[in-house]
Design an enzyme around this catalytic site. Structure first.
Site, PDB file in Angstrom:
ATOM      1  N   HIS A  68       0.840  -1.207   0.000  1.00  0.00           N
ATOM      2  CA  HIS A  68       0.000   0.000   0.000  1.00  0.00           C
ATOM      3  C   HIS A  68       0.868   1.246   0.000  1.00  0.00           C
ATOM      4  O   HIS A  68       2.092   1.149   0.072  1.00  0.00           O
ATOM      5  CB  HIS A  68      -0.964   0.017   1.184  1.00  0.00           C
ATOM      6  N   HIS A  70       1.509   3.801   1.984  1.00  0.00           N
ATOM      7  CA  HIS A  70       2.163   4.464   3.113  1.00  0.00           C
ATOM      8  C   HIS A  70       3.671   4.423   2.935  1.00  0.00           C
ATOM      9  O   HIS A  70       4.238   3.424   2.498  1.00  0.00           O
ATOM     10  CB  HIS A  70       1.777   3.807   4.434  1.00  0.00           C
ATOM     11  N   ASP A  72       6.095   4.090   4.918  1.00  0.00           N
ATOM     12  CA  ASP A  72       6.891   3.071   5.597  1.00  0.00           C
ATOM     13  C   ASP A  72       6.782   1.718   4.894  1.00  0.00           C
ATOM     14  O   ASP A  72       7.347   0.730   5.352  1.00  0.00           O
ATOM     15  CB  ASP A  72       6.536   2.959   7.086  1.00  0.00           C
ATOM     16  N   HIS A  73       6.071   1.692   3.744  1.00  0.00           N
ATOM     17  CA  HIS A  73       6.004   0.477   2.931  1.00  0.00           C
ATOM     18  C   HIS A  73       6.490   0.695   1.511  1.00  0.00           C
ATOM     19  O   HIS A  73       6.828  -0.271   0.830  1.00  0.00           O
ATOM     20  CB  HIS A  73       4.569  -0.074   2.917  1.00  0.00           C
ATOM     21  N   HIS A 157      -7.622  -0.930   5.749  1.00  0.00           N
ATOM     22  CA  HIS A 157      -6.511  -0.054   6.175  1.00  0.00           C
ATOM     23  C   HIS A 157      -6.460   1.293   5.442  1.00  0.00           C
ATOM     24  O   HIS A 157      -6.665   2.336   6.045  1.00  0.00           O
ATOM     25  CB  HIS A 157      -5.198  -0.819   6.035  1.00  0.00           C
ATOM     26  N   ASP A 178      -0.137  -4.075   5.998  1.00  0.00           N
ATOM     27  CA  ASP A 178      -0.972  -3.573   7.090  1.00  0.00           C
ATOM     28  C   ASP A 178      -2.416  -3.855   6.737  1.00  0.00           C
ATOM     29  O   ASP A 178      -2.819  -3.673   5.591  1.00  0.00           O
ATOM     30  CB  ASP A 178      -0.788  -2.053   7.267  1.00  0.00           C
ATOM     31  N   GLU A 203       2.374  -8.364  10.130  1.00  0.00           N
ATOM     32  CA  GLU A 203       2.975  -7.328  10.957  1.00  0.00           C
ATOM     33  C   GLU A 203       2.448  -7.495  12.374  1.00  0.00           C
ATOM     34  O   GLU A 203       1.275  -7.771  12.585  1.00  0.00           O
ATOM     35  CB  GLU A 203       2.558  -5.943  10.439  1.00  0.00           C
ATOM     36  N   HIS A 414       8.328  -7.251  12.988  1.00  0.00           N
ATOM     37  CA  HIS A 414       8.232  -5.937  13.631  1.00  0.00           C
ATOM     38  C   HIS A 414       7.747  -5.988  15.057  1.00  0.00           C
ATOM     39  O   HIS A 414       7.133  -5.068  15.536  1.00  0.00           O
ATOM     40  CB  HIS A 414       7.342  -4.982  12.834  1.00  0.00           C
TER      41      HIS A 414
END
Lengths: 600, 372
Positions: A68, A70, A72-73, A157, A178, A203, A414
């Protein structure tokens, strides 16, 4: 030994920098390529040296999958593909493909223009990177090559977020990215079928939490907004064009309608059009309620929310304004902030994480005096509220997803291993699956037993079926044949056929066993006794007494002979071919027990 | 209109703050550890139950800048599994030990949790002389250098055992087999008991059994079930016991004269309580003269007892928490019942309440009488 190997590449325990390497049946896949927002140096990127030591990334990796938009991905994707070097396919869903470049460009602007960073990817690199993207639809099986296929599942999400199944032959891995197991106002809940992957990678950042209900989080937001406008204050909500903004707008609209409030709500210019454009484009990605109402009334055309004009910021009285950009680092939201910051009746609500260096980050750290351009100091008297609207799965959500997919094993990334022993036990107990928690940089190797399909020749099958006993579904049945492996096919054929194909002569193996019996009568009578005994004992088998005196059981031959030295002892010669080993051994053991007394 | 949404809008006015959580299993236990964590435990009979150590959302503990703490979630700090149902759980202060009681009722279990791991492990059991099926011992802990566990399901089997050696340090030594509903340690040597009949007593363990008590021929008649809680340490002026019955009667008694209640009121609740074992009355540690009751339905009621004087007076609650009913969202066919509640040790109007649908609420109610 066939195996699946998983290595999380991000270093450190914090959230961010999602990047997982999976090796499955000889294929190498990279899952996500995230940036760690808290670092300003190379620590923000995943450690790619782990893969590059094997040579060129393009040769090593079969594909990259992004779950996706975001950062951090996907934040490190342009760096990875253009600066480290990767030319293979990058898979993602259509909404992700559309929105990713926008966020990457925004982020690039902050990093380079605001913070003056040098070693950063350029706008052109983002464009070049996106050219390598292959977009996929939900539940569409995509063949990456002859053997590797992937499939996307809805993850909730954010718009376009997906969970991915990676399959090679009968081995498969599911990566969740996520996801969220509870629907919200504009997105549905994650869903996957009972695909039974060998491994489910999920995650676990929120795995040890129990989340406050969505309703209570919304209530908190409404309360803050309501209290502020009631006392005549102004509320500023800095947002990105897509994401939580739509959710919050729908929420406020519903509340305003219900309470019959007249306080104006504004939406930054350009925000509505952008949102409308993307949500219309990807309407299938929103939840059912929105899809249903979209036809009659565009959910993003609001009654109480109007387009903002910069002049309105100076209007007296209460109002609520949604403005971009989301971290207060530039543009309209920062302008409005500067106007309103000095009044303690006002409030700014930050709905998400802010990158270091932005005004958003500073005020969320508690700073009340900000240095702006030209050495001007801005005193922040307005109330600062940090609210988290992120939709992540907690412990309960993870259990639900594991229950849906029914994996053989679960891998959590994580999380901190020591702090998750209880969760691991919970998963192992509830679902009877093993649970792994590798540290970043650590490889987990999981042996698999892939099922290999083998064709059986019809002749062989028919012959086995004809041998009497019907096959039982749950019981294993021993059959003799020859496995022929040619090219990539496996065939099970009868030995004769195999010999013929290979041009070999058949050799027969015959075993003969001697059983000694005490019997003074003549051999022929001993043989007759043997025959009667076996006939009455072995009701399921074909027992025959041949004219020459020997006894046969199926194809096994029993002959009686006199002992060379002792006339009182008879010797039974039991002989069988290799194929009848089982029955032969059984008969021998039976005969060794002796014969029943003959009636005199 | 969605009744849950209606109630939430209403709640803006009624609560300063409100959190709602869904546990994986309903709890009858809410036991504080310090002022930042609570223990909860499942009570199902046919499956493994979880015992959880939950840390409250950070924003509930900070004094300033609350607005800068976005996290509203509970953190599961420790967890463990119990084969039997857990009806009572006590934390042994200044240790890493817990004592639980449930069915089967023939032993108590002692558990331990460590700093460097998140698992709660069973370490030992304490045998109790209970033979019959459905009775389970109540538990209270004397905290000291050598902690003692007070336990019993009847007056006759009340004992204090040293936690470590399991030696019996004190026993009631009487034959009265009245069933107990609660035990409460008041200080190093004194504890209070309440029997289901309404028989109350305060015991000094430095003497042989000679409690201050309220023996009366009326006790136990009518089939009502009672529970009680002593305010504060049970000594000094203003020290008071609140006793709650399954027919909705609430009595206040002075600890120096248990035979003559100060007041007795009828609470406006639906009676009788469907499960009198769940009855609970608790004093607010941070407010003068406030207490809360639960166990009749899906609500928790808060009362101000300041002007209560006399018998049979009608009273109205200061506040009623209805969240468990409105946020139930059809998870169960029957309306949920509140299983337990507790006051936050420091925040004066904050309570935690749990219900049979596995919901857990943290709520800070607004005192609507306050004019400013």
């Amino acid at each position: 030994m066939p195996e699946i190997r998983v290595t999380p590449l991000g270093a450190g325990q914090d959230v961010g920098r999602s990047c997982i390497l999976v090796s499955i049946a000889g294929k190498n896949v990279m899952l996500d390529c995230g940036m760690h927002m808290g670092f300003n140096d190379d620590r923000r990127f995943p450690d790619f040296s782990y893969i590059t030591q094997n040579g060129r990334l393009t040769d090593f990796l079969d594909c990259v999958i992004i779950s996706h938009f975001h950062l951090d991905h996907c934040g490190a994707l342009p760096y990875f593909s253009e600066m480290v070097g990767y030319d293979g396919p990058i898979y993602m869903t259509h909404p992700t493909q559309a929105i990713c470049p926008i966020l990457l460009e925004d982020y690039r602007k902050i990093a380079v223009d605001k913070k003056g960073e040098a070693n950063f990817f350029t706008s052109q690199m983002i464009k070049d990177c996106m050219k390598k993207v292959v977009a996929v639809h939900l539940h569409q099986t995509v063949q990456v090559d002859d053997e590797l296929e992937i499939k996307a599942y809805y993850a909730g999400h954010v718009l376009g977020a997906a969970m991915f199944q990676i399959k090679v032959g009968s081995e498969s891995v599911v990566y969740t990215g996520d996801y969220n197991m509870t629907p919200d106002r504009h997105l549905g809940a994650a869903w996957i079928d009972k695909c039974r992957p060998n491994l489910l990678i999920t995650e676990s950042t929120y795995a040890t939490t129990i989340r406050d209900s969505k309703r209570c989080r919304e209530r908190d937001f409404l309360k803050k907004v309501h209290e502020t406008v009631e006392r005549g204050g102004k509320v500023l909500i800095p947002v990105f064009a897509l994401g939580r903004a739509q959710e919050l707008c729908i929420l406020l609209e519903t509340f305003w309608e219900r309470m019959n409030l007249k306080v104006p709500i504004y939406f930054s210019t350009g925000l509505t059009e952008k949102a409308n454009h993307y949500y219309k484009l990807f309407i299938t990605w929103t939840n059912q309620k929105i899809r249903k109402t979209f036809v009659q009334r565009n959910m993003f055309e609001f009654k109480h929310i109007k387009a903002f004009d910069r002049a309105f910021a100076d209007n007296p009285g209460p109002m609520v304004v949604f403005a971009t950009p989301g971290m207060l680092h530039a543009g309209q939201s920062l302008q409005i902030f500067r106007k309103w910051a000095g009044n303690e009746k006002n409030m700014v609500i930050m709905p998400g994480y802010c990158v270091q260096g932005t005004v958003g980050h500073k005020i969320l750290s508690g700073q009340r005096k900000l240095e702006m351009e030209g050495r001007q100091v801005l005193e922040v008297k307005m109330q600062v509220e940090y609210m988290s609207f992120s939709a992540h799965a907690d412990a309960k959500g993870i259990m639900q997803l594991v229950g849906q997919a029914e994996p053989e094993r679960v891998l959590l990334v994580h999380g901190e291993a020591k702090k998750m022993e209880f969760l691991r036990q919970k998963i192992e107990q509830e679902f009877r699956v093993s649970c792994y928690m590798p540290a970043n940089g650590e490889t987990v190797t999981l042996p698999t037993s892939p099922s290999i399909p083998v064709g059986i020749s019809l002749g062989l099958l028919k012959r086995e079926m004809a041998q009497g006993l019907l096959p039982e579904a749950k019981k294993p049945r021993l059959l003799h044949g020859t496995l022929v492996m040619k090219d990539s096919s496996f065939r099970l054929v009868s030995s004769e056929q195999a010999l013929k194909e290979l041009g070999l002569a058949e050799h027969q193996l015959r075993f003969t066993c001697r059983v000694h019996l005490q019997d003074t009568r003549k051999e022929q009578e001993t043989a007759l006794r043997v025959y009667s005994h076996l006939k009455s004992t072995l009701k399921d088998h074909c027992v025959q007494h041949l004219p020459d005196g020997s006894v046969t059981v199926e194809s096994i031959l029993i002959q009686a002979a006199a002992h060379s030295e002792d006339p009182g002892t008879k010797v039974l010669l039991v002989s069988w071919t290799y194929q009848d080993e089982e029955l032969g051994s059984f008969l021998t053991a039976l005969l060794k027990k002796g014969l029943p007394q003959a009636p005199s | 209109m969605d009744p849950a949404e209606d109630w939430l809008v209403e709640s803006l006015r009624l609560y300063q703050d409100f959190h709602a959580f869904d546990l994986s299993g309903a709890t009858r236990v809410l036991e504080w550890i310090g002022d930042k964590g609570v223990f909860v435990a499942g009570y199902e009979s046919l499956k493994k139950n979880e015992i959880l150590h939950l840390i409250l959302p950070l924003r509930l503990s900070v004094k300033e800048n609350q607005g800068l703490f976005p996290e509203r979630d509970f953190k599961v700090r420790h967890g463990g599994f119990s084969d039997g149902s857990v009806f009572d759980l006590k934390y042994v202060p200044d240790t890493r030990l817990l004592v639980t009681s449930g069915l089967p009722g023939c032993y108590l279990r002692v558990w331990q949790f460590a700093e460097d791991s998140d698992v709660i492990k069973p370490v030992s059991t304490i045998a109790v002389p209970e033979k019959q099926g459905n009775f389970w011992p109540r538990v209270a802990v004397f905290s000291s250098v050598a902690p003692g566990v007070l336990h019993g399901s009847r007056l006759s089997d009340l004992k204090i055992v040293d936690l470590e050696s399991q030696k019996v340090m004190y026993s009631s030594g009487i034959s009265d087999s009245e069933e107990l509903s609660s035990l409460q340690v008041l200080d190093a040597d004194i504890f209070a008991f309440c029997c289901t009949s309404g028989h109350l007593g305060i015991v000094d363990t430095r003497q042989k059994w000679a409690p201050l008590e309220n023996i009366s021929p009326n006790l136990g008649s009518g089939g009502e079930r009672w529970c009680a809680e002593v305010r504060g340490m049970g000594q000094g002026p203003g020290s008071c016991i609140a006793s709650l019955g399954s027919e909705g009667q609430l009595r206040l008694l002075d600890t120096r004269d248990l035979c003559h209640p100060i007041s007795s009121v009828q609470c406006p609740v639906s009676t009788p309580s469907p499960n009198p074992e769940l009855l609970r009355v608790s004093w607010a540690p941070g407010l003068d003269n406030c207490l809360a009751i639960s166990g009749f339905d899906g609500t928790v009621q808060v009362y101000d007892v300041t002007s209560w004087d006399g018998m049979g007076i009608q009273v109205e609650p200061l506040f009623t928490h209805r969240g468990h009913i409105f946020l139930n969202e059809n998870k169960m066919d029957t309306a949920p019942q509140v299983t337990t509640h507790t006051w936050h040790p420091c925040k004066p109007r904050t309570l935690l309440s749990a219900a049979s649908d596995a919901s857990l609420h943290v709520w800070d109610w607004v005192d609507l009488r306050a004019s400013c």
